[in-house]
Structures are given as C-alpha cells and as structure tokens.
Design a protein around this motif. Structure first.
Motif, PDB file in Angstrom:
ATOM      1  N   ALA A 185       0.831  -1.198   0.000  1.00  6.14           N
ATOM      2  CA  ALA A 185       0.000   0.000   0.000  1.00  6.14           C
ATOM      3  C   ALA A 185       0.861   1.242   0.000  1.00  6.14           C
ATOM      4  O   ALA A 185       0.568   2.226  -0.685  1.00  6.14           O
ATOM      5  N   HIS A 205      -8.046   4.362   0.430  1.00  5.54           N
ATOM      6  CA  HIS A 205      -8.524   3.034   0.067  1.00  5.54           C
ATOM      7  C   HIS A 205      -9.735   3.226  -0.830  1.00  5.54           C
ATOM      8  O   HIS A 205     -10.594   4.045  -0.504  1.00  5.54           O
ATOM      9  N   HIS A 239      -6.781   1.215  -3.500  1.00  6.07           N
ATOM     10  CA  HIS A 239      -5.479   1.623  -4.012  1.00  6.07           C
ATOM     11  C   HIS A 239      -5.354   1.485  -5.521  1.00  6.07           C
ATOM     12  O   HIS A 239      -4.443   2.047  -6.119  1.00  6.07           O
TER      13      HIS A 239
END
Length: 225
Positions: free
Chosen positions: A18, A30, A32
């Motif tokens: 991430a 979020h 991604h």
C-alpha cells in the motif's frame, strides 16, 4: 517473486505494498487500484455457459507504476510481446482470490478452471489486462438466470463497469438471451477516512473471505427465454 500488479491484486491487504502504491493513490487512501471492467460471457454447444472473458483497464497512474522498466527495446512504447510475461504471471496469481469473479447459473455458483489467453496492452496511458476464465464444467443455463459479479471482497481494488456499449457481451448464446448491467447502489468511499471508523487499519484487516466489497459489486444479469 510476484510482479507489482500480482502483488497488488493477489495480496490486497499488504501494508508495505500500500505504501509502495503512492503513485496510484494518496497515502492512507482506500482503495489503491481502480479498474474499469468489461466482460464477455461465452456459450458453447447446447447453450452451455463455457467461460468469462475479462478485460480490465487500470487507472493511468497505476498503469505507469506497474509498467516501469518493461520497455525492453527502448522505443518508448510497450508492445503486447513486452507485456506478455507480466500478463501470464499476474493472471495466474489471481487464482488465490478467485479472479474477483463470481458466477451463478440457475442459482448455483460455478467453479473456474485455470485461466487462458492472458494478454496486456497499452492504450494511451492506461494498461488493459484480458484473459479467458473457463468454467471447470460448462453448464446449461436453460431458462434460468446467469449472474456475473466482479468485485474485490477487501476493496483494495475498486472495480467499475465500463460505460461502453460492449461492456457486457454474449458470444454464442441461445437466441433471445439478453444481458442487463446492474451497478452498485452503495456510494463508493474515495478514502479510508470517508466515514467514521473506516481507517486504513480497518481495510487492512479485510481478507478474501470478507464481504465488505460485495456492496460495490458490479453485476451482469443474463436472462434467456
């Protein structure tokens, strides 16, 4: 070792990844990765459903990130041949998450065999992955309904259906069969802190067995006379 796209799609809860996806999404955001999808439902002898042919187009920033260093001949372009290895590897690595694909025919969930015909292509600044996902056992739809869903249970990847006319195609279907596109009713949060309690840690705890992402599922419903 799995390539960047495989790690992102096949390991959606990896915190280290991430962070590495800063090119594709802001920190603490979020999902991604953003994917615009199309699907072709294939039919064979006797009107049996035989497989799903996917085409997934990634957002421009992520496309640039994942294709770094792949221009082998240095001509400033990425050919399908230069992307062939990446396409094959990543299609295979999606198996752990059932290819983010759920298909029910006549109310019964279907199982998929190994994917075939993996291919990647650059169109402008976006990368498209396509592959054929065959059913382990072709199944007759008859007068029942076939329902195809494409989504990531952990919502690391955001799938949305294309607005193009060929978003949902039927190939070889019995006469009179028609596909209807259903988009999610839930509004997709753009960041992890879009709603109270939805921190990045909340999303990192989600797995392929989670049901959070189903509220954002895109559906193609096929009805036959």
């Amino acid at each position: 070792m799995a390539s960047p796209i495989a790690r992102s799609l096949a390991s959606p809860c990896a915190a280290a990844l991430a962070l590495s996806l800063g090119l594709a999404a802001p920190a603490q955001a979020h999902p991604h990765v953003w994917v615009t999808s199309k699907a072709e439902i294939d039919y064979g002898e006797g009107g049996k459903v035989t497989g799903i042919r996917h085409a997934w187009t990634f957002d421009a920033n992520y496309s640039a990130f994942v294709t770094q260093g792949l221009d082998a001949n240095g001509d400033g372009k990425l050919s399908p041949d230069e992307l062939a290895g990446l396409a094959a590897e990543n299609t295979t690595n999606l198996a752990e998450f059932a290819y983010f694909t759920k298909l029910k025919v006549g109310g019964k969930e279907q199982s998929f065999g190994d994917p075939t015909e993996p291919r990647m292509a650059m169109n402008g600044d976006t990368l498209t992955l396509s592959f054929l996902l065959p059913l382990k056992s072709p199944v007759a739809q008859g007068r029942g309904v076939a329902a195809l869903e494409v989504y990531d249970p952990s919502y690391f990847v955001s799938f949305s259906l294309s607005e193009d006319a060929d978003t949902a195609r039927l190939v070889g279907a019995p006469a009179g069969c028609a596909a209807t596109v259903t988009r999610p009713k839930a509004e997709q949060p753009k960041t992890a802190d879009a709603k109270p309690g939805m921190s990045e840690a909340f999303f990192e705890a989600l797995t392929s067995a989670s049901n959070y992402g189903v509220q954002f599922a895109n559906r193609i419903i096929v009805a036959c006379p």
